[in-house]
Motif scaffolding. Structure first.
Motif, PDB file in Angstrom:
ATOM      1  N   ARG A  91     -11.457   2.506  -2.144  1.00 48.08           N
ATOM      2  CA  ARG A  91     -10.484   2.676  -1.060  1.00 48.08           C
ATOM      3  C   ARG A  91     -10.216   1.342  -0.354  1.00 48.08           C
ATOM      4  NH1 ARG A  91      -9.135   7.857   0.751  1.00 48.08           N
ATOM      5  NH2 ARG A  91      -7.428   6.718   1.718  1.00 48.08           N
ATOM      6  N   GLY A  92      -8.976   1.203   0.089  1.00 49.21           N
ATOM      7  CA  GLY A  92      -8.574  -0.063   0.722  1.00 49.21           C
ATOM      8  C   GLY A  92      -8.278  -1.137  -0.320  1.00 49.21           C
ATOM      9  N   GLY A  93      -8.172  -0.709  -1.580  1.00 49.99           N
ATOM     10  CA  GLY A  93      -8.123  -1.658  -2.694  1.00 49.99           C
ATOM     11  C   GLY A  93      -6.828  -2.433  -2.874  1.00 49.99           C
ATOM     12  N   SER A  94      -5.796  -2.154  -2.080  1.00 43.04           N
ATOM     13  CA  SER A  94      -4.581  -2.979  -2.208  1.00 43.04           C
ATOM     14  C   SER A  94      -4.871  -4.420  -1.802  1.00 43.04           C
ATOM     15  CB  SER A  94      -3.451  -2.420  -1.346  1.00 43.04           C
ATOM     16  OG  SER A  94      -3.137  -1.126  -1.776  1.00 43.04           O
ATOM     17  N   ASP A  95      -5.845  -4.605  -0.911  1.00 38.45           N
ATOM     18  CA  ASP A  95      -6.267  -5.970  -0.561  1.00 38.45           C
ATOM     19  C   ASP A  95      -6.748  -6.705  -1.810  1.00 38.45           C
ATOM     20  OD1 ASP A  95      -5.813  -5.557   2.121  1.00 38.45           O
ATOM     21  OD2 ASP A  95      -7.920  -5.389   2.695  1.00 38.45           O
TER      22      ASP A  95
ATOM     23  N   THR B 276      -2.327   8.511   0.727  1.00 44.41           N
ATOM     24  CA  THR B 276      -3.423   8.552  -0.263  1.00 44.41           C
ATOM     25  C   THR B 276      -4.336   9.758  -0.007  1.00 44.41           C
ATOM     26  OG1 THR B 276      -3.350   6.158  -0.334  1.00 44.41           O
ATOM     27  CG2 THR B 276      -5.280   7.186  -1.329  1.00 44.41           C
TER      28      THR B 276
ATOM     29  N   SER C 214       0.856  -1.191   0.000  1.00 46.08           N
ATOM     30  CA  SER C 214       0.000   0.000   0.000  1.00 46.08           C
ATOM     31  C   SER C 214       0.891   1.240   0.000  1.00 46.08           C
ATOM     32  CB  SER C 214      -0.828   0.056   1.284  1.00 46.08           C
ATOM     33  OG  SER C 214      -1.888  -0.842   1.240  1.00 46.08           O
ATOM     34  N   ALA C 215       0.257   2.384  -0.051  1.00 46.61           N
ATOM     35  CA  ALA C 215       0.976   3.654   0.148  1.00 46.61           C
ATOM     36  C   ALA C 215       1.259   3.803   1.646  1.00 46.61           C
ATOM     37  CB  ALA C 215       0.103   4.793  -0.333  1.00 46.61           C
TER      38      ALA C 215
ATOM     39  N   GLU D 106       1.014   4.169  -3.913  1.00 39.04           N
ATOM     40  CA  GLU D 106       1.386   2.760  -4.002  1.00 39.04           C
ATOM     41  C   GLU D 106       2.559   2.583  -4.974  1.00 39.04           C
ATOM     42  OE1 GLU D 106      -1.589   3.613  -3.070  1.00 39.04           O
ATOM     43  OE2 GLU D 106      -2.153   2.020  -1.693  1.00 39.04           O
TER      44      GLU D 106
ATOM     45  N   PHE E 263      -3.706  -1.367  -5.346  1.00 42.22           N
ATOM     46  CA  PHE E 263      -4.707  -0.310  -5.478  1.00 42.22           C
ATOM     47  C   PHE E 263      -5.038   0.146  -6.899  1.00 42.22           C
ATOM     48  CE2 PHE E 263      -5.787   4.329  -4.081  1.00 42.22           C
ATOM     49  CZ  PHE E 263      -7.121   4.023  -3.894  1.00 42.22           C
TER      50      PHE E 263
ATOM     51  N   LYS F 271      -2.760   9.504   5.988  1.00 38.89           N
ATOM     52  CA  LYS F 271      -2.394   8.556   4.936  1.00 38.89           C
ATOM     53  C   LYS F 271      -1.902   9.328   3.711  1.00 38.89           C
ATOM     54  CE  LYS F 271      -5.748   4.878   5.646  1.00 38.89           C
ATOM     55  NZ  LYS F 271      -6.642   3.983   4.938  1.00 38.89           N
TER      56      LYS F 271
HETATM   57  N1  ASP Z   1      -3.853   3.493  -0.208  1.00 35.82           N
HETATM   58  C1  ASP Z   1      -5.195   3.147  -0.566  1.00 35.82           C
HETATM   59  C2  ASP Z   1      -6.173   3.667   0.501  1.00 35.82           C
HETATM   60  O1  ASP Z   1      -5.746   4.331   1.442  1.00 35.82           O
HETATM   61  C3  ASP Z   1      -5.365   1.703  -0.827  1.00 35.82           C
HETATM   62  C4  ASP Z   1      -4.967   0.782   0.292  1.00 35.82           C
HETATM   63  O2  ASP Z   1      -4.225   1.170   1.174  1.00 35.82           O
HETATM   64  O3  ASP Z   1      -5.380  -0.374   0.276  1.00 35.82           O
HETATM   65  O4  ASP Z   1      -7.340   3.456   0.379  1.00 35.82           O
END
Ligand code: ASP
Length: 447
Positions: free
Chosen positions: A194-198, A49, A36-37, A118, A180, A47
């Motif tokens: 958001r949270g898309g690195s998962d 992002t 992730s970032a 990222e 991401f 963050k």
């Molecule tokens: N950096 C992105 C976010 O903050 C993606 C991630 O961390 O999964 O949503």
């Protein structure tokens, strides 16, 4: 091969990056790494992002974007100084500045900038591992074919991506893949929600048929209820994909809800682990795991719902009635979350975040024009509470225990629904009662 994904808190600063790299190097099977970032490490941290989003907004609105940009660069430069990574900083600055193109359409510009966190962090982590003498390289999503739909900020993976990425099963050394984002067929950068690195990690794990997808975050386990509501809740050591999907959707923030599908289909287990406590085995999400102890695996809750209750005598005899109601939502581009119904009534439950200003009132008005109603009422400030467990299916008396727990605590249930899968039960309550209700259910099923 293991695919390991490290979230923003695992890479928030130099100390965290060191921990992450120690974990990567401690197991030679960890060869495909998704990053992730840099995220938040302490309360009040920001963050990267979010900083990138603020930077684009300032750039588009004529604000002081330069200041935000300098703060972003500083995040990387402090890490570079502390980890003694040389020769990367200029490239990072050049890359981020290069993305701020005034001629670009704003959605494209936003996604390109959001992806910069990222993308540059992956280059940074690869450079750090190299500086320690390891065979590590940055893997380019464009080159390897991470192909996504062209929905900016909300992309989904295209089927061909799995084939494209499967070559990474034979990678030499350690590959660092940025999470991401990917590229549309037209060649634009597009991001997941958001949270898309998962999601990126799950796609890679499925594509290379990894033995396990390790998802490193900052908690030891998935817990049976939010530790913010109940102190020291029971950890969940094993859970099924279906249970995790229901829990993530309903407010468990450990794992992005859309990141289950790729690994579910490929039958790759997910291991949720803590970067700050790598000796803890974490939670394992498997295809079919049957719990033996508790009938309920987890209790989740989410706020900010509203609903429209519609009553019409003999609704059950009127063909097309519900379709006309739902076409109003379709016309307005709004999706509903639940649709409990009786013979003469139906309720639309909608997330407040799905609505633009003034849209709720317009939808109500349009529904009144589209169908005849005997009664129409609306409610706001609702929370949904979900109890989840594969064992719910064959367990008698769960609904009775649940409603008794509500009654004993004088909590009014506004709606109750059980989906066809029968692995979850959903209750709507007033938001002011939500914390108390969740605690009461936890004590009923886990104490
Ligand atoms: N950096 C992105 C976010 O903050 C993606 C991630 O961390 O999964 O949503």
């Amino acid at each position: 091969m293991k695919v390991a994904k490290f979230g923003g808190s695992s890479l928030a600063n130099a100390e965290q990056i060191k921990k992450t790299c120690d974990i990567i190097l401690s197991d030679p099977r960890r060869r495909l790494i998704v990053v992730s970032a840099p995220g938040k490490f302490y309360d009040g941290d920001i963050k990267v992002t979010d900083m990138l989003i603020a930077c684009v907004n300032a750039f588009l609105d004529g604000g002081d974007y330069e200041k935000v940009l300098r703060d972003i660069i500083r995040r990387f430069s402090v890490m570079a100084d502390e980890l003694k990574v040389e020769g990367v900083l200029e490239d990072i600055e050049k890359d981020i500045r290069g993305r701020l193109d005034p001629a670009m359409n704003p959605s494209k510009l936003m996604d390109s900038m959001k992806a910069a966190g990222e993308d540059n962090n992956a280059r940074f982590v690869a450079a750090y591992l190299k500086s320690l003498g390891h065979d590590a390289s940055y893997l380019s999503p464009r080159e390897y074919g991470m192909t996504l739909s062209d929905q900016f900020g909300n992309a989904v993976v295209l089927d061909e991506t799995y084939d494209n990425l499967s070559v990474l099963a034979n990678i030499k050394g350690i590959g660092i893949f940025p999470g991401f984002f990917g590229f549309s067929k037209q060649g634009d950068i597009v991001t997941f929600p958001r949270g898309g690195s998962d999601i990126t990690g799950a796609i890679l794990a499925a594509a290379v048929k990894a033995e396990v997808y390790e998802n490193f975050t900052d908690v030891d386990y998935v817990y049976s209820v939010s530790p913010k509501i109940v102190k020291n809740p029971k950890p969940v050591r094993y859970l099924s994909y279906r249970e995790m999907r229901e829990l993530s959707y309903s407010g468990f923030n450990v794992y992005q809800e859309e990141a289950l599908a790729p690994v579910y289909r490929a039958n790759v287990p997910i291991n949720i682990r803590n970067v700050n406590n790598p000796s803890c085995e974490g939670s394992l999400i498997l295809h079919d795991y049957e719990h033996t102890v508790h009938p309920v695996t987890g209790i989740a809750s989410d706020d900010h719902f509203c609903c429209i209750n519609i009553r019409k005598l003999l609704m059950n005899r009127e063909i097309g009635y519900v379709r006309r109601i739902l076409s109003v939502l379709e016309e307005e581009g709004v999706s509903f979350e639940h649709l409990p119904s009786g013979i003469d009534d139906i309720t639309l439950i909608i997330k407040e975040s799905a609505l633009k200003e003034g849209q709720f009132d317009r939808i109500v008005e349009k529904i009144q024009n589209a169908v005849q109603t005997d009664e129409l009422s609306v409610e706001k400030n609702l929370s949904l509470i979900v109890i989840v467990g594969e064992k719910l299916l064959n367990n008698i008396g769960i609904a009775a225990r649940t409603t008794k727990a509500f009654a004993d605590n004088k909590i009014n249930i506004k709606m109750l629904s059980q989906g066809a899968s029968e692995i979850s039960m959903i209750f709507a309550v007033d938001t002011k009662d939500c914390g108390r209700a969740v605690a009461a259910l936890y004590h009923e099923f886990f104490d």
